[in-house]
Each structure stands twice: as C-alpha cells, then as structure tokens.
Design a protein around this motif. Structure first.
Motif, PDB file in Angstrom:
ATOM      1  N   HIS A 180       0.338  -2.537   7.786  1.00  0.00           N
ATOM      2  CA  HIS A 180      -0.696  -1.956   8.648  1.00  0.00           C
ATOM      3  C   HIS A 180      -1.611  -1.032   7.854  1.00  0.00           C
ATOM      4  O   HIS A 180      -2.832  -1.064   8.008  1.00  0.00           O
ATOM      5  N   GLU A 181      -1.027  -0.207   7.002  1.00  0.00           N
ATOM      6  CA  GLU A 181      -1.806   0.770   6.247  1.00  0.00           C
ATOM      7  C   GLU A 181      -2.743   0.105   5.247  1.00  0.00           C
ATOM      8  O   GLU A 181      -3.903   0.516   5.076  1.00  0.00           O
ATOM      9  N   MET A 182      -2.260  -0.943   4.568  1.00  0.00           N
ATOM     10  CA  MET A 182      -3.045  -1.595   3.529  1.00  0.00           C
ATOM     11  C   MET A 182      -3.909  -2.733   4.057  1.00  0.00           C
ATOM     12  O   MET A 182      -4.684  -3.322   3.299  1.00  0.00           O
ATOM     13  N   GLY A 183      -3.771  -3.063   5.338  1.00  0.00           N
ATOM     14  CA  GLY A 183      -4.542  -4.162   5.901  1.00  0.00           C
ATOM     15  C   GLY A 183      -4.093  -5.509   5.393  1.00  0.00           C
ATOM     16  O   GLY A 183      -4.889  -6.458   5.335  1.00  0.00           O
ATOM     17  N   THR A 184      -2.812  -5.608   5.056  1.00  0.00           N
ATOM     18  CA  THR A 184      -2.254  -6.856   4.546  1.00  0.00           C
ATOM     19  C   THR A 184      -1.522  -7.583   5.670  1.00  0.00           C
ATOM     20  O   THR A 184      -0.709  -6.989   6.381  1.00  0.00           O
TER      21      THR A 184
END
Length: 227
Positions: free
Chosen positions: A188-192
């Motif tokens: 979620h944080e890295m947009g992966t």
C-alpha cells in the motif's frame, strides 16, 4: 493497474487437450493486494505464471499500467527484471549471499552501482526489521526472516507488480501473520500491486480482495474493504 482478458491456456496430454484456464478476465488496482484462491488444479499457478511472464504460451490480452505485455522473450525478460517482483514459498534466496546481497541482486542485474545497491538494500532491511542481520546468510536466518528478506528483494527495485506464490505456506501462524501484514503495508505504501496465490485462509482474509478460481474459471470475487 493490471488488466487481463480472454486468458486461455491449455495443455496437451497425449491425445487429450486439458484446458487450464478458460476466458479468465479481471482488473487489479495499483497498490491492491489480491488473493488468488481455489482448490488444487483450479488454475491458480497457471494464471500466476502467465501474469508473472514466466509462461508466455497463452491466449488473451494483459496490460500493466496501460502497456501491453510483450510477446518477444527479450522484452518479456526486461519487463520481469524491471517491473515485476517475485516471492516464493521456499524463499529462493541465494545461499552464498548475505541478506543484503540477496536483496540487492535485482539492482545488480539492472546496473545500479554497488553503493546504491547497498544503500537501498539496507533501507529495505530496516523496513522489514532485519538491518542488524544484514550480513547473515540464509542458513543463519529463520524461515520468517528469510521470507522477509525475500519480500525486501521483491520490492527493492520498486516494481509495479509482485507475484507471490504461497508465501506463508512454510511459516507458523504467528510468523505468517507478521509476513502478511508486512506485505500489505509495504504494498500500500509503495503503490505496488500484489497478486498472491494461496491456500492459507489467514492470507486470503487479510488481502484487499479475494478471487476464487474453479476449473480454470473465476467463480467469485470478494472485497475485504472499500476505499
């Protein structure tokens, strides 16, 4: 976002044709973690291999961030190396490499300097709580620690998509929960985007969405949350 439509795959077994996937279609959003569930033989591993460009012998269309999956093996290898990450049940770490060297391996393949390899590997080791074990080889790490190293390796080159095949199957309940939370929060944080094939109900219920395959076809999709 990854989109796939009309995905068909068959195997030839003697004179018999076995259809592993039949007109499978779906969309997975950027940063979403999706569980791919179903009984053995349902087509989970086949679909995972196709979406991970490990199997290019299929019918249908796949796009990643609007760009079509390549059909040329060299272009496919480049996309795998730069935009995809992989997490496996058996960790697949290089036994003669330290934790940070295993994590840095994708960066080495992509031509990063040694200094940047080490810096980014150590940043990810810190994020997964293993910086103090950066020089340890895999045989000196527990199963959960090895899987955290594998997750860091999958994310170090900032891929758009991570393919995870039964990532908690070899772990005890407490360690599995830690690994699931780590994958979800980092994704979620890295947009992966994470696509996870699993038989583990702990994994499935913690994902953002569950897709169930039965006999090579999508049967149900269940949202765990809505944004």
């Amino acid at each position: 976002m990854i989109k796939f439509s009309g995905i068909r795959k068959h195997y030839q077994m003697g004179h018999q044709t076995v259809e592993a996937l039949s007109d499978v279609a779906g969309e997975i959003r950027t940063g979403e973690m999706v569980a791919l569930c179903g009984p053995s033989g349902s087509g989970k591993s086949t679909l995972l291999n196709i979406l991970g460009l490990l199997d290019m012998d299929y019918q249908g269309e796949i796009t990643l961030s609007g760009n079509a999956y390549p059909k040329d093996p060299r272009q496919a290898a480049l996309l795998r190396r730069t935009q995809l990450g992989f997490v496996f049940q058996k960790f697949n770490l290089v036994p003669v490499m330290s934790a940070w060297e295993n994590i840095a391996y994708p960066l080495m393949l992509n031509g990063y300097s040694l200094a940047e390899q080490k810096q980014r590997a150590e940043e990810l080791l810190d994020r997964v709580g293993l910086l103090d074990l950066k020089d340890h080889r895999p045989d000196n790490l527990s199963g959960g620690q090895q899987q955290r190293v594998a997750i860091a390796r999958a994310l170090v080159h900032k891929p758009q998509l991570v393919i995870a095949d039964e990532p908690t199957a070899s772990l005890d309940s407490q360690t599995a929960t830690t690994v699931i939370d780590l994958m979800k929060s980092l994704g979620h944080e890295m947009g992966t985007t994470f696509i996870v094939a699993t038989h583990d109900p702990r994994m499935a219920t913690q994902c953002d969405r569950t897709i169930e395959l039965v006999d090579g076809m999508i049967q149900t999709e269940v949202m765990q949350w809505a944004s």
